[in-house]
Motif scaffolding. Structure first.
Motif, PDB file in Angstrom:
ATOM      1  N   PHE A 333       0.933  -1.151   0.080  1.00 54.44           N
ATOM      2  CA  PHE A 333       0.073  -0.022  -0.022  1.00 54.44           C
ATOM      3  C   PHE A 333       0.972   1.158  -0.041  1.00 54.44           C
ATOM      4  N   SER A 334       0.358   2.116  -0.703  1.00 52.07           N
ATOM      5  CA  SER A 334       1.381   3.614  -0.658  1.00 52.07           C
ATOM      6  C   SER A 334       0.024   4.750  -0.363  1.00 52.07           C
ATOM      7  N   ILE A 335       0.352   5.669   0.221  1.00 53.92           N
ATOM      8  CA  ILE A 335      -0.428   6.859   0.276  1.00 53.92           C
ATOM      9  C   ILE A 335       0.229   8.120   0.007  1.00 53.92           C
ATOM     10  N   PRO A 336       0.148   8.879  -1.158  1.00 53.91           N
ATOM     11  CA  PRO A 336       1.093   9.860  -1.489  1.00 53.91           C
ATOM     12  C   PRO A 336       0.866  11.219  -0.784  1.00 53.91           C
ATOM     13  N   LEU A 337       1.759  11.892  -0.350  1.00 53.41           N
ATOM     14  CA  LEU A 337       1.536  12.900   0.590  1.00 53.41           C
ATOM     15  C   LEU A 337       2.171  13.979  -0.283  1.00 53.41           C
ATOM     16  N   PRO A 338       2.095  15.581   0.230  1.00 48.44           N
ATOM     17  CA  PRO A 338       2.486  16.562  -0.334  1.00 48.44           C
ATOM     18  C   PRO A 338       4.052  16.531  -0.251  1.00 48.44           C
ATOM     19  N   LYS A 339       4.659  17.217  -1.133  1.00 50.57           N
ATOM     20  CA  LYS A 339       6.288  17.208  -1.299  1.00 50.57           C
ATOM     21  C   LYS A 339       6.803  16.180  -1.394  1.00 50.57           C
ATOM     22  N   ASN A 340       6.132  15.011  -2.251  1.00 46.17           N
ATOM     23  CA  ASN A 340       6.728  13.915  -2.546  1.00 46.17           C
ATOM     24  C   ASN A 340       7.352  13.026  -1.273  1.00 46.17           C
ATOM     25  N   TRP A 341       6.171  12.987  -0.321  1.00 41.87           N
ATOM     26  CA  TRP A 341       6.574  12.049   0.673  1.00 41.87           C
ATOM     27  C   TRP A 341       5.430  10.921   0.581  1.00 41.87           C
ATOM     28  N   PHE A 342       5.622   9.769   1.108  1.00 37.81           N
ATOM     29  CA  PHE A 342       4.760   8.670   0.979  1.00 37.81           C
ATOM     30  C   PHE A 342       4.701   7.972   2.121  1.00 37.81           C
ATOM     31  N   ILE A 395       7.667   5.534   6.153  1.00 38.43           N
ATOM     32  CA  ILE A 395       7.642   6.841   5.667  1.00 38.43           C
ATOM     33  C   ILE A 395       8.642   6.992   4.686  1.00 38.43           C
ATOM     34  N   GLN A 396       8.368   7.600   3.441  1.00 36.32           N
ATOM     35  CA  GLN A 396       9.257   7.465   2.450  1.00 36.32           C
ATOM     36  C   GLN A 396       9.451   8.792   1.786  1.00 36.32           C
ATOM     37  N   LYS A 397      10.569   9.319   1.380  1.00 39.52           N
ATOM     38  CA  LYS A 397      10.712  10.562   0.584  1.00 39.52           C
ATOM     39  C   LYS A 397      11.254  10.357  -0.640  1.00 39.52           C
ATOM     40  N   GLN A 398      10.780  10.991  -1.920  1.00 35.51           N
ATOM     41  CA  GLN A 398      11.379  10.700  -3.044  1.00 35.51           C
ATOM     42  C   GLN A 398      12.482  11.827  -3.306  1.00 35.51           C
ATOM     43  N   ILE A 399      13.538  11.389  -3.558  1.00 33.83           N
ATOM     44  CA  ILE A 399      14.796  12.583  -3.502  1.00 33.83           C
ATOM     45  C   ILE A 399      15.217  12.778  -4.728  1.00 33.83           C
ATOM     46  N   LYS A 400      14.712  11.787  -5.819  1.00 31.89           N
ATOM     47  CA  LYS A 400      15.315  11.917  -7.277  1.00 31.89           C
ATOM     48  C   LYS A 400      13.934  11.467  -8.250  1.00 31.89           C
ATOM     49  N   ARG A 401      14.178  11.490  -9.333  1.00 30.76           N
ATOM     50  CA  ARG A 401      12.929  11.146 -10.149  1.00 30.76           C
ATOM     51  C   ARG A 401      12.840   9.281  -9.768  1.00 30.76           C
ATOM     52  N   ASN A 402      14.152   8.591  -9.644  1.00 29.52           N
ATOM     53  CA  ASN A 402      14.050   7.212  -9.403  1.00 29.52           C
ATOM     54  C   ASN A 402      14.463   6.800  -8.301  1.00 29.52           C
ATOM     55  N   ILE A 403      14.615   7.626  -7.108  1.00 26.57           N
ATOM     56  CA  ILE A 403      15.244   7.121  -6.121  1.00 26.57           C
ATOM     57  C   ILE A 403      14.480   7.808  -4.869  1.00 26.57           C
ATOM     58  N   GLY A 404      14.384   6.879  -3.910  1.00 23.94           N
ATOM     59  CA  GLY A 404      13.609   7.351  -2.546  1.00 23.94           C
ATOM     60  C   GLY A 404      14.296   6.603  -1.255  1.00 23.94           C
ATOM     61  N   ILE A 405      14.174   7.173  -0.331  1.00 21.32           N
ATOM     62  CA  ILE A 405      14.530   6.896   1.119  1.00 21.32           C
ATOM     63  C   ILE A 405      13.360   6.578   1.947  1.00 21.32           C
ATOM     64  N   LYS A 406      13.666   5.459   2.733  1.00 21.25           N
ATOM     65  CA  LYS A 406      12.396   5.042   3.342  1.00 21.25           C
ATOM     66  C   LYS A 406      12.654   4.696   4.879  1.00 21.25           C
ATOM     67  N   ALA A 407      12.086   5.059   5.998  1.00 19.00           N
ATOM     68  CA  ALA A 407      12.331   4.650   7.208  1.00 19.00           C
ATOM     69  C   ALA A 407      11.170   3.688   7.453  1.00 19.00           C
ATOM     70  N   PHE A 408      11.594   2.502   8.087  1.00 19.17           N
ATOM     71  CA  PHE A 408      10.573   1.467   8.079  1.00 19.17           C
ATOM     72  C   PHE A 408      10.728   0.658   9.495  1.00 19.17           C
ATOM     73  N   ILE A 409       9.682   0.089   9.883  1.00 15.02           N
ATOM     74  CA  ILE A 409       9.567  -0.809  10.816  1.00 15.02           C
ATOM     75  C   ILE A 409       8.787  -1.860  10.346  1.00 15.02           C
ATOM     76  N   SER A 410       9.039  -3.234  10.866  1.00 16.68           N
ATOM     77  CA  SER A 410       8.459  -4.222  10.301  1.00 16.68           C
ATOM     78  C   SER A 410       8.457  -5.393  11.538  1.00 16.68           C
ATOM     79  N   TYR A 411       7.363  -5.985  11.805  1.00 13.24           N
ATOM     80  CA  TYR A 411       7.142  -7.366  12.631  1.00 13.24           C
ATOM     81  C   TYR A 411       6.815  -8.651  11.637  1.00 13.24           C
TER      82      TYR A 411
END
Length: 458
Positions: A333-342, A395-411
């Motif tokens: 699942f992905s929910i887009p937010l303002p300023k290229n955050w997801f 929570i993910q940030k698109q920093i370039k057209r094809n690259i993003g950085i994500k901070a994650f937590i997983s169980y």
């Protein structure tokens, strides 16, 4: 093949450099044009991936011996020196294509000037750090391990091919270039010449050196020596966030099967590495899967042996890490937010298996001739496959057209049956005979958190 996978997963980060960098300067359609802010600045564009690799090097410094343990555990005799030659494949490709009349982004003279500056920067940084840090190599041969020069050179050459042909003609050139660089980095580890932190730092130095070499050449040549761009936007842009991603993080055991101290053995905080991807059929929902591995170093300081002869023949012991690898599939699942955050989320289920391990005795010098070894496996645990499931968010940030950085937590959750064996005899040919002492169910209930590097496929 299963034994090779745990070693290779630590190196997959390099493949994302290929996918992300392959479109880093391709023009973007109006629908996703970014504003001229920090994330879209030139300095961020040329340094984002190297900085992530440097961060990965720092993050893995404390677990580099654990990573080497996997190599020694599964591939102790690996000796193939293809990495000495494969590092030059991308630059040889550039020269060969030019000789064959296939035009790159720049004329050969300007391209070689860019490459020359890149090589000077790379060699200066690598050698200065190598002979200042004086980090011992995993094989103990010398004290010039950090960073990896082979890896730096291979990623410098890969970025050279990427810039001349991957950006100008087809992203497939970039994929091939960074695949060769990845194989070189993997070879440096499998040949026991470098730590994981060495190759991550080397990859960052190599990429950044080429980027800076091109910046200098651009200042000198400006618009001279460029060929006319063939494609403006060869990759179609869609607003469906399909992706491939590598994640790296820490794992915290939650279940008493791993954390209780009653039997003298318990798990410490471990690490988690994973590769995952998903295809989105809308901007919010997709289907995907992941392959991941978690490892928990074992604290066995309080372990007591029932055999009274053990203290006499052994001067100590250690336990191999408790690990689990798994393959899951399910909805993403992905929910887009303002300023290229997801905001992202996933739910997966599949199969898992633990890593076979041993409790190993360190034999006293007086008894090494008797046992014909310095280390003797005493207990052995063998895992069985089991059903497992996981759930995660990020929570993910698109920093370039094809690259993003994500901070994650997983169980993650699974229940695996472990067969327990104890050594019973040593054959005349030196092989060990074990006898079964029972079976135990181990619940791998853990929480992982960290960072992910995302390559968008839109």
């Amino acid at each position: 093949m299963k034994k090779i996978i745990p070693v290779f997963i630590f190196n997959l980060v390099f493949l994302f450099s290929a996918i992300g960098l392959s479109a880093q300067q391709i023009e973007v359609m109006d629908s996703i044009v970014l504003k001229n802010n920090f994330w879209n600045s030139k300095s961020v564009k040329i340094s984002a991936v190297p900085v992530l690799l440097f961060a990965g090097s720092a993050a893995t410094w404390g677990i580099r011996k654990d990573v080497r343990e996997f190599r020694n555990r599964y591939l102790p005799t690996f000796r193939y020196h293809y990495d000495d030659y494969l590092q030059y494949a991308p630059v040889a490709t550039v020269l060969g294509l030019n000789a064959a009349g296939v035009k790159g982004k720049h004329k050969m003279g300007r391209a070689l000037v860019s490459y020359g500056f890149s090589a000077i920067i790379m060699a200066s940084v690598v050698n200065t750090v190598k002979y200042t840090a004086k980090v011992e190599r995993p094989d103990g041969s010398t004290r010039n391990s950090f960073p990896s020069g082979h890896t730096a050179n291979s990623f410098m050459n890969a970025t050279f091919l990427h810039k001349e042909y991957g950006q100008f003609r087809s992203p497939l050139y970039s994929v091939g270039a960074y695949t060769a660089a990845t194989a070189t980095a993997v070879g440096r580890e499998l040949n026991n010449r470098h730590w994981i932190s060495d190759v991550l730092a080397g990859a960052g130095v190599g990429i950044l050196s080429t980027e800076l070499g091109y910046v200098i050449a651009d200042k000198i040549f400006k618009d001279h020596g460029e060929h006319i761009r063939i494609h403006n936007n060869p990759v179609p842009v869609q607003l469906k966030p399909s992706f491939i991603e590598l994640r790296m993080g820490y794992a915290e055991a939650l279940t008493q099967d791993l954390t209780k101290k009653e039997n003298g053995m318990f798990a410490k905080s471990g690490f988690n590495f994973g590769l995952e991807g998903a295809w989105f059929f809308s901007k919010n929902i997709g289907l995907g899967g992941e392959f991941a591995f978690s490892s928990f170093p074992i604290n066995d300081d309080q372990l007591n042996f029932n055999d009274p002869d053990i203290p006499m023949v052994s001067e100590g012991h250690y336990t191999q890490p408790m690990g689990i690898r798994y393959i899951h599939a399910g909805p993403y699942f992905s929910i887009p937010l303002p300023k290229n955050w997801f905001i992202t989320a996933k739910l997966g289920a599949g199969t898992s298996t633990g890593a076979q391990g041993e409790v190993i005795l360190k034999i006293n010098e007086d008894y090494r001739d008797v046992f014909q070894t310095e280390e003797l496996p005493y207990y052995r645990y063998k895992p069985e496959n089991a059903f497992s499931w996981s759930v995660g968010a990020g929570i993910q940030k698109q920093i370039k057209r094809n690259i993003g950085i994500k901070a994650f937590i997983s169980y993650f959750n699974s229940d695996n049956d472990f067969t327990l064996d104890i050594i019973d005899d040593i054959n005349p040919n030196g092989t060990y005979v074990f006898k079964n002492v029972g079976m135990e169910k181990v619940r791998f209930d853990n929480l992982s958190f960290g960072l992910g590097l995302t390559a968008y496929l839109w």
